[in-house]
Write an enzyme that holds these catalytic residues in place. Structure first.
Site, short mmCIF file in Angstrom:
data_model
loop_
_atom_site.label_atom_id
_atom_site.label_comp_id
_atom_site.label_asym_id
_atom_site.label_seq_id
_atom_site.Cartn_x
_atom_site.Cartn_y
_atom_site.Cartn_z
N ASP A 70 -11.51 2.17 3.57
CA ASP A 70 -11.72 0.72 3.41
C ASP A 70 -13.22 0.39 3.30
O ASP A 70 -13.58 -0.74 2.97
CB ASP A 70 -11.14 -0.03 4.62
CG ASP A 70 -9.89 -0.82 4.25
OD1 ASP A 70 -9.66 -1.03 3.05
OD2 ASP A 70 -9.16 -1.23 5.17
N GLN B 287 -5.22 -1.95 9.56
CA GLN B 287 -4.85 -3.21 8.92
C GLN B 287 -5.30 -4.39 9.79
O GLN B 287 -5.01 -4.44 10.97
CB GLN B 287 -3.32 -3.24 8.72
CG GLN B 287 -2.80 -4.46 8.00
CD GLN B 287 -3.28 -4.55 6.56
OE1 GLN B 287 -3.29 -3.58 5.82
NE2 GLN B 287 -3.72 -5.73 6.16
N LYS C 102 0.84 -1.20 0.00
CA LYS C 102 0.00 0.00 0.00
C LYS C 102 0.88 1.25 0.00
O LYS C 102 0.60 2.22 -0.72
CB LYS C 102 -0.93 -0.01 1.22
CG LYS C 102 -2.03 -1.06 1.09
CD LYS C 102 -2.76 -1.36 2.37
CE LYS C 102 -3.68 -2.56 2.18
NZ LYS C 102 -4.31 -3.04 3.40
#
Ligand code: NAD
Length: 281
Positions: free
Chosen positions: A119, A96, A52
């Site tokens: 997200d 994460q 990322k």
């Protein structure tokens, strides 16, 4: 022989466009920035976060990493999220997963401002997706929809079968496919006679995490096969949930692993960060 859906190439194309948009934002004085929170030292997560960060670099998005100790409390995690929510220079926040078991990940997702939830896991954004409102769509389902669009695969009236009902892949995919007027069936670990469902799928999307689980006898002739699974063998090689070698001979379209859904997930995260930065204008 099926057409191989090249997620790597499409992701590259999307990122090139995002780079242009990022430069335009910078000209207007907006420096798109993503903050990533990692709790503990999960080795797979480290690889994902590195990917990322690399993509952010390619596009020109600023990247900030917050690595928290394994034994952090729920309150400490929420406090950090709230600090990041209030920072004007941060446009996207990503937690994460996985995080240690003593922490409640859903509460943490809920704490991330829905305006910075790149997200798409905050309940407000999940709700918006379910009623067809503009929102941050979670990155893997969004990437899959982009692949359908790029390859002119029309979902309208098609039997789409999704295997896997996780909050991050299977469930948001239901909405994404419904929004494209598909007839959607969801299968999971308690589904009986899985093959009866898969055999009927015009489009089969597999997200279960079991190497080569879907074999060619389970699919319909000329079906479209999307393989979300990432499984690392003892030899270190990555495989999907689909027996690619044999299924490819029978399918009309298929995604490879690696080089299919994976790169698209990262590209759509980048897309969501740029979208979040534009939203503040
Ligand atoms: P998860 O473990 O949260 O969920 C797995 C789902 O599969 C569950 O709903 C379970 O009911 C179902 N399942 C398990 N075994 C089954 C079986 N035998 N028959 C039918 N259903 C079964 O997983 P997840 O987070 O959704 O991830 C699934 C896979 O996708 C993993 O391999 C993961 O690494 C991969 N993944 C890839 C990306 C990407 O960008 N390519 C993104 C997210 C997840």
């Amino acid at each position: 022989m099926a057409v191989i859906i090249n997620g790597k190439e499409l992701a590259k194309k999307i990122k090139e466009q995002l780079k242009i948009e990022c430069e335009e934002l910078k000209k207007e004085g907006i420096l798109p920035k993503l903050a990533v929170i990692m709790v503990g030292e999960d080795s797979a997560s480290k690889i994902y976060v590195k990917n990322k960060s690399k993509s952010c670099d390619e596009i020109g998005i600023e990247f900030e990493e917050y690595i928290l100790k394994e034994d952090i409390t729920q309150q400490q995690l929420i406090d950090l999220i709230e600090t990041l929510n209030n920072k004007k220079d941060i446009h996207g926040i990503l937690l994460q997963s996985p995080i240690p078991k003593h922490l409640d990940i859903n509460k943490a997702f809920e704490a991330i401002s829905y305006k910075k939830d790149v997200d798409g896991f905050n309940p407000i954004n999940i709700g918006k997706l379910s009623i067809g409102q503009d929102t941050f769509v979670s990155c893997t389902p969004y990437g899959i929809i982009k692949m359908f669009e790029e390859y002119n695969i029309d979902l309208e009236g098609k039997n789409v079968v999704i295997i896997g009902r996780s909050n991050i892949v299977g469930k948001p995919l239901i909405q994404c496919c419904l929004n494209k007027n598909a007839t959607v069936t969801v299968c999971h670990s308690k589904t009986k006679n899985l093959k009866e469902f898969t055999k009927n799928a015009d489009i089969l999307i597999v997200a279960i995490g079991k190497s080569k689980y879907i074999t060619s006898d389970m699919i319909k002739e000329k079906a479209v096969i999307i393989d979300v699974g990432i499984n690392r063998g003892e030899d270190g090689k990555l495989t999907g949930d689909v027996d690619f070698e044999n299924v490819e001979k029978k399918a009309s379209y298929i995604t490879p692993v690696p080089g299919g859904v994976g790169p698209m997930t990262v590209a759509m995260l980048m897309n969501n960060v740029i979208k979040a930065a534009k939203n503040i204008k």
